[in-house]
Design a protein around this motif. Structure first.
Motif, PDB file in Angstrom:
ATOM      1  N   ILE A 369      47.485   0.521  56.695  1.00 48.94           N
ATOM      2  CA  ILE A 369      47.993   0.825  55.365  1.00 48.94           C
ATOM      3  C   ILE A 369      47.335  -0.445  54.795  1.00 48.94           C
ATOM      4  CG2 ILE A 369      50.084   1.924  56.397  1.00 48.94           C
ATOM      5  CD1 ILE A 369      51.425  -0.883  55.803  1.00 48.94           C
ATOM      6  N   ARG A 370      47.326  -0.398  53.601  1.00 50.87           N
ATOM      7  CA  ARG A 370      46.765  -1.273  52.355  1.00 50.87           C
ATOM      8  C   ARG A 370      48.037  -1.562  51.372  1.00 50.87           C
ATOM      9  NH1 ARG A 370      40.947   0.380  50.386  1.00 50.87           N
ATOM     10  NH2 ARG A 370      41.295  -1.562  49.461  1.00 50.87           N
ATOM     11  N   ARG A 371      47.805  -2.830  51.108  1.00 47.44           N
ATOM     12  CA  ARG A 371      48.833  -3.277  50.132  1.00 47.44           C
ATOM     13  C   ARG A 371      48.487  -2.587  48.591  1.00 47.44           C
ATOM     14  NH1 ARG A 371      49.119  -7.962  46.922  1.00 47.44           N
ATOM     15  NH2 ARG A 371      47.279  -8.815  47.887  1.00 47.44           N
ATOM     16  N   GLY A 372      49.561  -2.144  47.889  1.00 43.55           N
ATOM     17  CA  GLY A 372      49.277  -1.559  46.642  1.00 43.55           C
ATOM     18  C   GLY A 372      49.386   0.096  46.540  1.00 43.55           C
ATOM     19  N   LEU A 373      49.204   0.552  47.917  1.00 38.85           N
ATOM     20  CA  LEU A 373      48.954   2.244  48.034  1.00 38.85           C
ATOM     21  C   LEU A 373      50.084   2.628  48.482  1.00 38.85           C
ATOM     22  CD1 LEU A 373      45.436   2.233  49.664  1.00 38.85           C
ATOM     23  CD2 LEU A 373      45.956   2.112  47.197  1.00 38.85           C
ATOM     24  N   ASN A 374      50.249   4.016  48.007  1.00 43.66           N
ATOM     25  CA  ASN A 374      51.509   4.897  48.281  1.00 43.66           C
ATOM     26  C   ASN A 374      51.495   5.686  49.535  1.00 43.66           C
ATOM     27  OD1 ASN A 374      52.512   3.718  45.791  1.00 43.66           O
ATOM     28  ND2 ASN A 374      51.839   5.693  44.696  1.00 43.66           N
ATOM     29  N   TYR A 375      52.367   5.679  50.564  1.00 47.90           N
ATOM     30  CA  TYR A 375      52.253   6.356  51.718  1.00 47.90           C
ATOM     31  C   TYR A 375      53.545   7.215  51.827  1.00 47.90           C
ATOM     32  CZ  TYR A 375      48.355   3.337  52.598  1.00 47.90           C
ATOM     33  OH  TYR A 375      47.317   2.746  52.764  1.00 47.90           O
ATOM     34  N   ILE A 376      53.400   8.214  52.807  1.00 43.51           N
ATOM     35  CA  ILE A 376      54.552   9.088  53.309  1.00 43.51           C
ATOM     36  C   ILE A 376      54.433   8.291  54.599  1.00 43.51           C
ATOM     37  CG2 ILE A 376      55.292  11.126  54.381  1.00 43.51           C
ATOM     38  CD1 ILE A 376      53.479  12.551  52.327  1.00 43.51           C
ATOM     39  N   ILE A 377      55.869   7.977  55.057  1.00 41.05           N
ATOM     40  CA  ILE A 377      56.146   7.087  56.424  1.00 41.05           C
ATOM     41  C   ILE A 377      57.093   7.767  56.961  1.00 41.05           C
ATOM     42  CG2 ILE A 377      56.645   4.851  57.213  1.00 41.05           C
ATOM     43  CD1 ILE A 377      55.434   3.597  54.996  1.00 41.05           C
ATOM     44  N   MET A 378      56.858   8.080  58.292  1.00 39.13           N
ATOM     45  CA  MET A 378      57.774   8.691  59.332  1.00 39.13           C
ATOM     46  C   MET A 378      57.875   7.837  60.539  1.00 39.13           C
ATOM     47  SD  MET A 378      56.909  12.973  58.797  1.00 39.13           S
ATOM     48  CE  MET A 378      56.950  13.572  57.104  1.00 39.13           C
ATOM     49  N   ALA A 397      48.530   9.038  53.294  1.00 36.68           N
ATOM     50  CA  ALA A 397      48.544   8.853  51.957  1.00 36.68           C
ATOM     51  C   ALA A 397      49.437   9.831  51.160  1.00 36.68           C
ATOM     52  CB  ALA A 397      47.102   8.740  51.267  1.00 36.68           C
ATOM     53  N   PHE A 398      50.460   9.341  49.848  1.00 36.47           N
ATOM     54  CA  PHE A 398      51.265  10.188  49.582  1.00 36.47           C
ATOM     55  C   PHE A 398      50.683  10.358  48.086  1.00 36.47           C
ATOM     56  CE2 PHE A 398      54.785  10.087  46.110  1.00 36.47           C
ATOM     57  CZ  PHE A 398      55.192  11.457  46.502  1.00 36.47           C
ATOM     58  N   LYS A 399      50.573  11.879  47.812  1.00 33.29           N
ATOM     59  CA  LYS A 399      50.141  12.129  46.668  1.00 33.29           C
ATOM     60  C   LYS A 399      51.201  13.509  46.110  1.00 33.29           C
ATOM     61  CE  LYS A 399      45.418  11.867  48.097  1.00 33.29           C
ATOM     62  NZ  LYS A 399      44.176  12.531  48.480  1.00 33.29           N
ATOM     63  N   ALA A 400      50.911  13.423  44.823  1.00 31.30           N
ATOM     64  CA  ALA A 400      52.205  14.414  43.881  1.00 31.30           C
ATOM     65  C   ALA A 400      52.274  15.688  44.645  1.00 31.30           C
ATOM     66  CB  ALA A 400      51.538  14.508  42.596  1.00 31.30           C
ATOM     67  N   LYS A 401      51.195  16.137  45.171  1.00 28.41           N
ATOM     68  CA  LYS A 401      51.337  17.658  45.649  1.00 28.41           C
ATOM     69  C   LYS A 401      52.219  17.907  47.024  1.00 28.41           C
ATOM     70  CE  LYS A 401      47.197  17.034  48.460  1.00 28.41           C
ATOM     71  NZ  LYS A 401      45.602  17.686  48.731  1.00 28.41           N
ATOM     72  N   ASN A 402      52.313  16.446  47.763  1.00 23.56           N
ATOM     73  CA  ASN A 402      53.179  16.483  48.562  1.00 23.56           C
ATOM     74  C   ASN A 402      54.589  16.576  48.553  1.00 23.56           C
ATOM     75  OD1 ASN A 402      51.141  13.824  49.668  1.00 23.56           O
ATOM     76  ND2 ASN A 402      50.711  15.823  50.508  1.00 23.56           N
TER      77      ASN A 402
END
Length: 414
Positions: A369-378, A397-402
């Protein structure tokens, strides 16, 4: 007659307003403050504090007593690590141990020095936000039995620490106790709680015990935050210092606790994970994951789908990586939460409208993971609420379509 009464009343009100303005203290940038008690505040309080300043207050009470500092109001620029505008509180006047760093609007409990001196320092950067702080200090007798003052430096090979009033009655409301445990450089510290009963809350927001690696309150080095009536599992320090803070708010109290510590050789083998993961889960929950070299030698490849991982995961969130620090073979991250789909027993902190949580990537590069980016985390979380992410867990990586898929999963029963 009415005119006379009206004029007299008006004159009285004007006089009262003038008297109040005369009584209101004017707060300047720092100073040397002595006496049994007093009030300090940021420059210009309650107006907005100025930018690019560094103010230092040196508090001194009579010899033989300690300083107790209580914040009545705090309103500084908010940041998870208090990097921009902050108030530092130190034990003593020179080269003293830092008792804590504070920012935002969260008001800490009382801070107690070990001697008759305390230093308060406020720093602001070019951008300001808020009215600063107002705090009162008073002199107290050190470590009074049955009173609220407690804590201190512990440097013997073994010893105990406990809440005020233990075991005769409940701990008092509105106190902070801080124990600084210092071992020789080639040793680490083991802490065990014999009895433990602190006001229960899912996120330990009200009364709690927090344990930190090092000699100060530093959220990036926090091992755990504990409350409820189940003693935490044994805790091991990473180095030769631990800082233990107990805080109670102004409402409910409980029996309290007694804990014991002892020094151990640095290579003392433990069966638990590194200190951040010492609290085991009950048998009704998933077994906590243990770090091992074998775990991190597996091929790093995400398998499965959102749907297949949703039900097997203890928690499901989307969020932004705010901090990511590598320690040992793992990565410790703070996540600013976008949305919670499945909370499980993940500890979530809230400051205003901002929610955050802490996770450990057990193998620092898998998943990466990288600082500043958005993720889905389970993943899974231990009983202290810290999320654990192993290579076989689901992170992407979390995107609007998810968003739509996650909302559908949230309504399904596992």
């Amino acid at each position: 007659m009415r005119i006379i009464v009206c004029c007299t009343l008006g004159l009285f009100l004007l006089t009262e307003v003038h008297a109040q303005s005369q009584r209101r203290p004017t707060f300047t940038c720092g100073g040397n403050i002595t006496g049994e008690s007093g009030v300090i505040g940021s420059q210009g309080y309650p107006g907005v504090y100025p930018p690019n300043t560094k103010c230092v207050w040196r508090l001194m009470v009579p010899e033989g007593k300690v300083v107790v500092l209580s914040f009545r109001s705090i309103d500084l620029e908010s940041d998870n690590l208090c990097r921009y505008d902050y108030v530092d509180v130190y034990n003593g006047h020179t080269n003293g141990q830092r008792l804590g760093r504070f920012c935002g609007t969260f008001r800490p409990g009382a801070l107690v020095s070990t001697g008759n001196k305390m230093l308060v320092q406020m720093v602001s950067d070019a951008n300001t936000a808020g009215s600063g702080f107002l705090a009162v200090y008073s002199a107290a007798h050190p470590h009074e039995r049955g009173d609220q003052y407690c804590g201190g430096r512990l440097d013997k090979p073994s010893g105990s620490f406990k809440t005020p009033n233990w075991p005769e009655k409940d701990y008092p409301a509105g106190v902070t106790c801080s124990w600084h445990i210092v071992a020789p450089r080639n040793q680490i510290i083991e802490v065990k709680f014999e009895k433990f009963d602190v006001e229960r809350d899912n996120y330990c927001r009200y009364d709690y015990v927090a344990i930190f690696n090092g000699g100060e309150i530093n959220d990036a080095k926090r091992i755990g935050k504990y409350c409820g009536d189940s003693p935490p599992a044994p805790v091991f320090s990473e180095g030769n210092q631990l800082f233990i803070q107990f805080l109670s708010d102004l409402s409910l109290t409980a029996d309290g606790f007694i804990g014991h510590y002892k020094f151990r050789p640095k290579k003392f083998p433990t069966t638990t994970m590194p200190p951040t993961t010492t609290t085991p889960l009950p048998t009704t929950r998933a077994t906590p994951l243990k770090y091992s070299a074998a775990l991190c030698q597996q091929k790093c490849k995400r398998t499965g789908t959102l749907e297949s991982h949703y039900c097997s995961s203890n928690f499901v969130i989307t969020g932004t990586v705010i901090t990511a620090v590598t320690r040992g073979g793992s990565m410790y991250a703070t996540i600013s939460i976008i949305n919670v789909y499945k909370e499980g027993n993940l500890a979530i902190q809230q400051a205003g409208k901002t929610m955050s949580t802490k996770i450990v990537i057990l193998c620092k590069k898998c998943p990466f993971i990288r600082r500043g980016l958005n993720y889905i985390i389970m993943g899974q979380a231990d009983e202290e609420g810290r999320g654990k992410i192993a290579p076989h867990h689901f992170v992407m990586a979390f995107k609007a379509k998810n968003q739509k898929s996650l909302n559908v999963l949230k309504t399904k029963r596992c």
